[in-house]
Design a protein around this motif. Structure first.
Motif, PDB file in Angstrom:
ATOM      1  N   ILE B  95       0.861  -1.184   0.000  1.00 47.27           N
ATOM      2  CA  ILE B  95       0.000   0.000   0.000  1.00 47.27           C
ATOM      3  C   ILE B  95       0.896   1.232   0.000  1.00 47.27           C
ATOM      4  CG2 ILE B  95      -1.716   1.287   1.341  1.00 47.27           C
ATOM      5  CD1 ILE B  95      -2.761  -1.394   2.373  1.00 47.27           C
ATOM      6  N   LEU B  98      -1.250   7.876  -0.328  1.00 47.59           N
ATOM      7  CA  LEU B  98      -2.702   8.077  -0.301  1.00 47.59           C
ATOM      8  C   LEU B  98      -3.457   6.758  -0.138  1.00 47.59           C
ATOM      9  CD1 LEU B  98      -3.048  10.737  -3.186  1.00 47.59           C
ATOM     10  CD2 LEU B  98      -2.627  11.138  -0.755  1.00 47.59           C
ATOM     11  N   GLY B  99      -2.798   5.758   0.418  1.00 50.14           N
ATOM     12  CA  GLY B  99      -3.447   4.476   0.674  1.00 50.14           C
ATOM     13  C   GLY B  99      -3.707   3.649  -0.567  1.00 50.14           C
ATOM     14  N   LEU B 101      -3.442   0.894  -3.380  1.00 49.37           N
ATOM     15  CA  LEU B 101      -3.022  -0.508  -3.387  1.00 49.37           C
ATOM     16  C   LEU B 101      -2.138  -0.804  -4.595  1.00 49.37           C
ATOM     17  CD1 LEU B 101      -3.649  -3.130  -1.703  1.00 49.37           C
ATOM     18  CD2 LEU B 101      -5.312  -3.688  -3.495  1.00 49.37           C
TER      19      LEU B 101
END
Lengths: 351, 351
Positions: B95, B98-99, B101
């Motif tokens: 991750i 900004l998170g 994936l």
């Protein structure tokens, strides 16, 4: 002529001796004053409610670095308290699980257990309370509840045994309370003795002459009204912006009502915990919202909004030079990071 | 009777000696076979294109831990390669800023420079190329361009001087190419010699008898077809699922076409780089999508989909026991994290 010459020499020497004597006396007075205002760091920041044991510290050190217990697997205490950034994240406001923004700046955990309460608004009792509530804070570890967080810990081979060792005679030692106690015990060992501590212990040369001048400026400007005690701060609440609204000086995008939002008491409007200044030179950005980027600017803002003083660049430089003497070496148990138990990985809850 | 007894004793002793002799011979044959299949680790993983210098390594070590250069200030190389998790993040898929994936699992950086290409699909040339492109990868550091990333580095006091030292005689040393070379040089020092390396160097007792049995099983099962050389893997591409579609065994939520998506060559369908097995016991979860949680299950899947074998629990255990001999100590320059230059913080671009 010759006698005159001799008497002149004697006079000059006498004056020098007097100046020297008075300089020494002034230095001694400064040290005495500093000893009255501040206190040196203890070796361990003890708590009667959570006695520090080697087993708790060893477990807490692992848990501090453990990211697998968070909602998305990326957040541990270490996320916002990085060893390579003096136990901060260098961000204005911390970013937690799923990229969620925290409402306030994450301060260093070094010496944090000295403070009379935790968090900027004092809504965490101590480091243990902070560690526990972080598990379920949405912009922090982000777990939906304590049970799911503990289930993840239990699933990592090694932890149940370590909890049992740290909390003997407990039937179910893997609990959020014990998570908090273990991390708290570890954090209570994270002290960073600095030149100021050596100075307070009586070593008058531990501060450079420039730092002594800065200390004088720090006291005379009035900073010690709030920044005193063992933490050089961290011992009281105070209104941010006593003289003038703080956000006009900091450029904060929006005012934070501080402790008022916790207590709903009008007297708590814009009230925050006075932060400890230990390691302040290493922990930008500054204030509860990280709105100020540099230490000189932070000093300027404080003098203006708390004390109504427009300080000169020279005064700011002197104070910043003193603040450098609050920087201490990070402990090896923090910069030499532990290897965590290898896990049979289980996808974290919520993914 | 007495002569019979004596001759029986002689016979038994002779048999024992023969068994012993043949065991020794078998052990020696195994060592010779291992030496033909594998190679011990070098001290430094050299590259003619990026000579490893102390100045580059020192700078690269800081940059490896530097999070302030990312889009949201939370991502550095260290985000996915954490010292406390054997240089992984223990997540199925990494991750980033900004998170966001990542499409695939982040492997350990230990010994990573041994591999013939970087990334699961080989779309990064080497560790330097990986480090450079990560700066602008949206689910990685997330910077919109190299220039904004370099601007952030230049704004942190200390870095321009360190770049100038590592890359002398360059007018503008703070470049993405030099970022890559510095981090690459550091990563080229990250080797983890293991019991297998001592064994390959001729110390026949460096593997336990159970590990020797596991090595035999590893060879006989056919694992060394792909997992060979200095990395015990990392030297070739291979189709994942030679015998049967891999996702039926791994339970992967959706098939990843692997290198086909890079080359559009039908021969590359489901082709991935064979990963190095060094430290494999410490780096769950497994495969390009982190779809398998435990090492025994990963071994079972590989035997089934690559070699068409349904292995017994005993065989799996033997192989896993051998794989333990590939675990090496993490280098101190990685687990003793450096303190980064204190910065006058500038809010990262894009926030």
């Amino acid at each position: 002529m010759r006698r005159d010459h001799v008497s002149t020499t004697v006079f000059v020497l006498a004056m020098l001796a007097l100046t020297w004597g008075s300089a020494s006396a002034a230095d001694q007075a400064l040290l005495t004053q500093a000893q009255a205002l501040f206190k040196p760091l203890p070796k361990v920041m003890e708590s009667p409610e959570n006695p520090v044991t080697p087993e708790k510290v060893a477990l807490g050190r692992l848990l501090f670095f453990e990211t697998r217990v968070s909602l998305d697997g990326t957040v541990g205490c270490v996320r916002c308290h990085q060893p390579f950034l003096s136990a901060t994240d260098a961000l204005p406001k911390a970013i937690g699980a799923l990229g969620r923004l925290n409402p306030r700046n994450a301060p260093t955990v070094m010496n944090a257990a000295l403070q009379f309460v935790a968090h900027w608004r004092g809504d965490r009792k101590n480091v243990e309370d902070q560690a526990m509530q972080a598990l379920v804070g949405p912009p922090s570890f982000g777990n939906p509840d304590y049970a799911s967080a503990m289930a993840k810990l239990k699933a990592i081979p090694g932890y149940p045994e370590l909890f049992a060792k740290a909390f003997p005679n407990e039937k179910e030692p893997v609990t959020q309370e014990n998570w908090a106690k273990a991390i708290g015990a570890y954090e209570r060992t994270l002290v960073t003795p600095s030149p100021l501590d050596a100075y307070l212990a009586g070593n008058a040369t531990a501060l450079s002459p420039a730092q002594e001048a800065g200390l004088r400026e720090f006291v005379q400007t009035g900073c010690t009204t709030c920044h005193n005690g063992v933490g050089i701060g961290g011992g009281m609440y105070q209104k941010f912006g006593l003289v003038e609204e703080y956000w006009k000086a900091t450029g904060s995008p929006e005012p934070d009502k501080g402790r008022f939002d916790v207590t709903k008491n009008p007297a708590d409007m814009y009230v925050f915990k006075v932060p400890s200044l230990r390691n302040v030179a290493m922990t930008p950005p500054y204030f509860h919202d990280g709105s100020v980027a540099t230490l000189p600017e932070a000093v300027r803002v404080m003098a203006r909004v708390q004390l109504g003083r427009m300080v000169t660049d020279e005064q700011v430089n002197r104070i910043v030079t003193f603040l450098d003497s609050l920087t201490g070496k990070l402990p090896a148990s923090f910069t030499e990071v532990p290897e965590l138990p290898a896990a049979a990985f289980r996808p974290p809850a919520g993914k």
